[in-house]
Design a protein around this motif. Structure first.
Motif, short mmCIF file in Angstrom:
data_model
loop_
_atom_site.label_atom_id
_atom_site.label_comp_id
_atom_site.label_asym_id
_atom_site.label_seq_id
_atom_site.Cartn_x
_atom_site.Cartn_y
_atom_site.Cartn_z
N ILE A 6 -0.95 33.13 -11.86
CA ILE A 6 -2.22 32.64 -12.38
C ILE A 6 -3.06 33.81 -12.88
O ILE A 6 -3.46 34.68 -12.10
N GLN A 7 -3.32 33.82 -14.17
CA GLN A 7 -4.14 34.87 -14.76
C GLN A 7 -5.62 34.60 -14.49
O GLN A 7 -6.03 33.46 -14.31
N ASN A 8 -6.38 35.65 -14.45
CA ASN A 8 -7.85 35.59 -14.31
C ASN A 8 -8.32 35.05 -12.96
O ASN A 8 -9.49 34.73 -12.83
N MET A 9 -7.46 34.93 -11.98
CA MET A 9 -7.87 34.50 -10.63
C MET A 9 -8.26 35.77 -9.88
O MET A 9 -7.40 36.50 -9.41
N THR A 10 -9.56 36.03 -9.79
CA THR A 10 -10.02 37.32 -9.28
C THR A 10 -10.86 37.25 -8.01
O THR A 10 -11.22 38.28 -7.47
N VAL A 32 -0.08 27.32 -1.09
CA VAL A 32 -0.46 28.60 -0.52
C VAL A 32 -0.92 29.49 -1.67
O VAL A 32 -0.13 29.82 -2.55
N ILE A 33 -2.21 29.83 -1.67
CA ILE A 33 -2.78 30.67 -2.71
C ILE A 33 -2.81 32.11 -2.21
O ILE A 33 -3.28 32.37 -1.10
N SER A 37 -1.89 38.74 -5.13
CA SER A 37 -0.80 38.74 -6.11
C SER A 37 -1.04 37.77 -7.25
O SER A 37 -0.20 37.64 -8.15
N LYS A 38 -2.18 37.08 -7.20
CA LYS A 38 -2.54 36.09 -8.23
C LYS A 38 -1.45 35.03 -8.40
O LYS A 38 -1.03 34.71 -9.50
N PRO A 61 -5.02 30.38 -17.21
CA PRO A 61 -3.67 30.38 -17.80
C PRO A 61 -2.64 30.68 -16.71
O PRO A 61 -2.87 31.53 -15.84
N SER A 62 -1.53 29.97 -16.75
CA SER A 62 -0.51 30.17 -15.70
C SER A 62 0.88 29.91 -16.23
O SER A 62 1.07 29.32 -17.29
#
Length: 67
Positions: A6-10, A32-33, A37-38, A61-62
């Motif tokens: 997952i991009q942009n998960m900060t 499980v998030i 490691s995004k 975006p993923s």
């Protein structure tokens, strides 16, 4: 089980939003998030493209692979 990159998960809020999107698509999914490691590991009976679409609709975006 599928792993979604997952991009942009900060931040924690981002992770919560992604988890909510997954649970909206499949309330029965086990998720499980991993913010570091995004990634999100998801056990679901849905087609993974439906989960991916839900994540992307939430603004992240993923892409996914089967694990």
């Amino acid at each position: 089980m599928y792993e979604f990159e997952i991009q942009n998960m900060t931040c924690g809020h981002c992770a919560s939003t992604v988890e909510k999107a997954i649970k909206t698509a499949d309330p029965e999914a086990s998720t499980v998030i991993d913010l570091a490691s995004k990634t999100a590991k998801v056990a679901t009976r849905l087609d993974p493209s439906a989960i991916n679409a839900a994540i992307e609709t939430a603004g992240y975006p993923s892409s996914f692979t089967r694990i």
